[in-house]
Design an enzyme around this catalytic site. Structure first.
Site, PDB file in Angstrom:
ATOM      1  N   ASP A  87       0.828  -1.213   0.000  1.00 33.60           N
ATOM      2  CA  ASP A  87       0.000   0.000   0.000  1.00 33.60           C
ATOM      3  C   ASP A  87       0.862   1.263   0.000  1.00 33.60           C
ATOM      4  OD1 ASP A  87      -2.334   1.417  -0.042  1.00 33.60           O
ATOM      5  OD2 ASP A  87      -2.867   1.079   2.052  1.00 33.60           O
ATOM      6  N   HIS A 105       2.478   3.298  -9.009  1.00 29.29           N
ATOM      7  CA  HIS A 105       2.300   1.865  -9.279  1.00 29.29           C
ATOM      8  C   HIS A 105       3.508   1.310 -10.044  1.00 29.29           C
ATOM      9  CE1 HIS A 105      -1.622   2.210  -7.650  1.00 29.29           C
ATOM     10  NE2 HIS A 105      -2.153   2.852  -8.659  1.00 29.29           N
ATOM     11  N   LEU A 112      10.879 -20.538  -3.952  1.00 22.51           N
ATOM     12  CA  LEU A 112       9.849 -19.691  -3.340  1.00 22.51           C
ATOM     13  C   LEU A 112       8.578 -19.782  -4.176  1.00 22.51           C
ATOM     14  CD1 LEU A 112       8.996 -17.189  -1.447  1.00 22.51           C
ATOM     15  CD2 LEU A 112       9.842 -15.758  -3.323  1.00 22.51           C
TER      16      LEU A 112
HETATM   17  C1  IPE Z   1      -5.671  -2.748  -0.339  1.00 19.86           C
HETATM   18  O1  IPE Z   1      -5.224  -1.449  -0.554  1.00 19.86           O
HETATM   19  C2  IPE Z   1      -5.624  -3.517  -1.614  1.00 19.86           C
HETATM   20  C3  IPE Z   1      -4.293  -3.746  -2.160  1.00 19.86           C
HETATM   21  C4  IPE Z   1      -3.153  -3.448  -1.604  1.00 19.86           C
HETATM   22  C5  IPE Z   1      -4.248  -4.390  -3.440  1.00 19.86           C
HETATM   23  P1  IPE Z   1      -6.240  -0.228  -0.729  1.00 19.86           P
HETATM   24  O2  IPE Z   1      -5.423   0.987  -0.763  1.00 19.86           O
HETATM   25  O3  IPE Z   1      -7.144  -0.487  -1.873  1.00 19.86           O
HETATM   26  O4  IPE Z   1      -7.080  -0.346   0.612  1.00 19.86           O
HETATM   27  P2  IPE Z   1      -8.031   0.660   1.377  1.00 19.86           P
HETATM   28  O5  IPE Z   1      -9.175   0.940   0.471  1.00 19.86           O
HETATM   29  O6  IPE Z   1      -7.250   1.902   1.684  1.00 19.86           O
HETATM   30  O7  IPE Z   1      -8.419  -0.066   2.614  1.00 19.86           O
HETATM   31  C1  IPE Z   2      -1.459   0.186  -3.417  1.00 16.98           C
HETATM   32  O1  IPE Z   2      -1.262   1.555  -3.449  1.00 16.98           O
HETATM   33  C2  IPE Z   2      -1.696  -0.422  -4.778  1.00 16.98           C
HETATM   34  C3  IPE Z   2      -3.074  -0.843  -5.030  1.00 16.98           C
HETATM   35  C4  IPE Z   2      -4.043  -0.862  -4.165  1.00 16.98           C
HETATM   36  C5  IPE Z   2      -3.386  -1.310  -6.374  1.00 16.98           C
HETATM   37  P1  IPE Z   2      -2.478   2.575  -3.508  1.00 16.98           P
HETATM   38  O2  IPE Z   2      -2.813   2.818  -4.923  1.00 16.98           O
HETATM   39  O3  IPE Z   2      -3.589   2.112  -2.643  1.00 16.98           O
HETATM   40  O4  IPE Z   2      -1.807   3.876  -2.884  1.00 16.98           O
HETATM   41  P2  IPE Z   2      -2.455   4.914  -1.860  1.00 16.98           P
HETATM   42  O5  IPE Z   2      -2.993   4.120  -0.707  1.00 16.98           O
HETATM   43  O6  IPE Z   2      -3.532   5.627  -2.601  1.00 16.98           O
HETATM   44  O7  IPE Z   2      -1.316   5.799  -1.458  1.00 16.98           O
HETATM   45 MG    MG Z   3      -4.050   2.367  -0.713  1.00 18.87          MG
END
Ligand code: IPE
Ligand code: IPE
Ligand code: MG
Length: 247
Positions: free
Chosen positions: A21, A38, A132
């Site tokens: 995240d 990303h 792994l």
């Molecule tokens: C959780 O992250 C899903 C992934 C890491 C793929 P999000 O960024 O989507 O989660 P919330 O919505 O903040 O809980």
């Molecule tokens: C995690 O990073 C990747 C996915 C959920 C696909 P985010 O895209 O959720 O990044 P933030 O949380 O908005 O910073």
């Molecule tokens: Mg996120």
């Protein structure tokens, strides 16, 4: 002493699961668009999987895309799917070289066909790898996974193929997408958020949880070492007393 030297090789977690995240916030801090985050998140994937392979951790599961993530702007979803295709394509050779077997959980049939094909090709190409098992959770929802298991079990009971009294913890686990993986010993979430976000609800029942402020594109091998060292300092009691564990 370096972080790596502080890791006890005899007490490694067998399975690490990570909620990757913070890509969007990382990009914003750099004055860039979310997709830039990303793209740079691929570095975290490489760092964590290589570190696990080098250390001897047998299973790494990465939450890459949740069913809830389909609700993001179409532009971001499309870019993520394209990134999935291009990354799998360019990294398959490295996976084979590092002896890493690719696996996927989630509603894979919901992914664009191109992504499904690319994923299946990489899964096939790495099927004999042993060091792994790297599992990607894609279009994954733990609640959907549990409901699908319940539906299959209920159908088999109705058809007299299964006895209600045989529905145990182990039997239930064998109906989940993760039927061939042990439960995670350690669950890491980056970016400071402290929630599960519909990830492995059943499988995380007794996992140690570790939260770090590090944003996913910055996640280094050292960050993984720190998480493992913290994990090794915890006492996993599984309901017993400390005295029973130390005996
Ligand atoms: C959780 O992250 C899903 C992934 C890491 C793929 P999000 O960024 O989507 O989660 P919330 O919505 O903040 O809980
Ligand atoms: C995690 O990073 C990747 C996915 C959920 C696909 P985010 O895209 O959720 O990044 P933030 O949380 O908005 O910073
Ligand atoms: Mg996120």
């Amino acid at each position: 002493m370096s972080l790596l030297e502080n890791i006890n090789k005899d007490k490694l977690p067998e399975h690490i699961a990570i909620i990757m995240d913070g890509n969007g916030r990382w990009a914003k801090l750099k004055g860039n668009k979310r997709i830039f985050g990303h793209k740079n998140g691929v570095a975290g994937v490489k760092n964590s999987s290589e570190a696990c392979a080098e250390l001897g951790v047998k299973y790494l599961t990465l939450y890459a895309f949740s069913t809830e993530n389909w609700n993001r702007p179409k532009l971001e979803v499309n870019a993520l799917m394209e990134l999935l295709v291009s990354t799998i394509h360019s990294e398959t050779k490295t996976l084979i070289k590092n002896d890493i077997k690719l696996n996927a959980i989630g509603q894979i049939s919901e992914l664009p066909e191109k992504a499904q094909r690319e994923l299946q090709d990489a899964i096939n190409a790495t099927s004999n790898c042993k060091r792994l098992t790297l599992t990607l959770a894609l279009s994954y929802s733990s609640k959907v996974e549990i409901l699908n298991a319940v539906k299959r079990i209920a159908t088999e009971v109705k058809l007299n193929k299964l006895d209600v009294n045989d529905i145990s913890d182990n039997l239930f686990s064998s109906y989940l997408n993760t039927y061939n993986l042990p439960d995670p010993d350690l669950m890491i979430r980056t970016s400071g958020e402290q929630r599960i976000s519909n990830f492995l609800l059943w499988q995380l029942a007794y996992s140690e949880l570790y939260f770090t402020e590090t944003l996913w594109p910055d996640f280094s091998k050292e960050d993984l070492y720190k998480a493992i060292i913290t994990y090794q300092s915890r006492e996993r009691r599984f309901g017993k007393t400390s005295e029973q564990i130390l005996k």
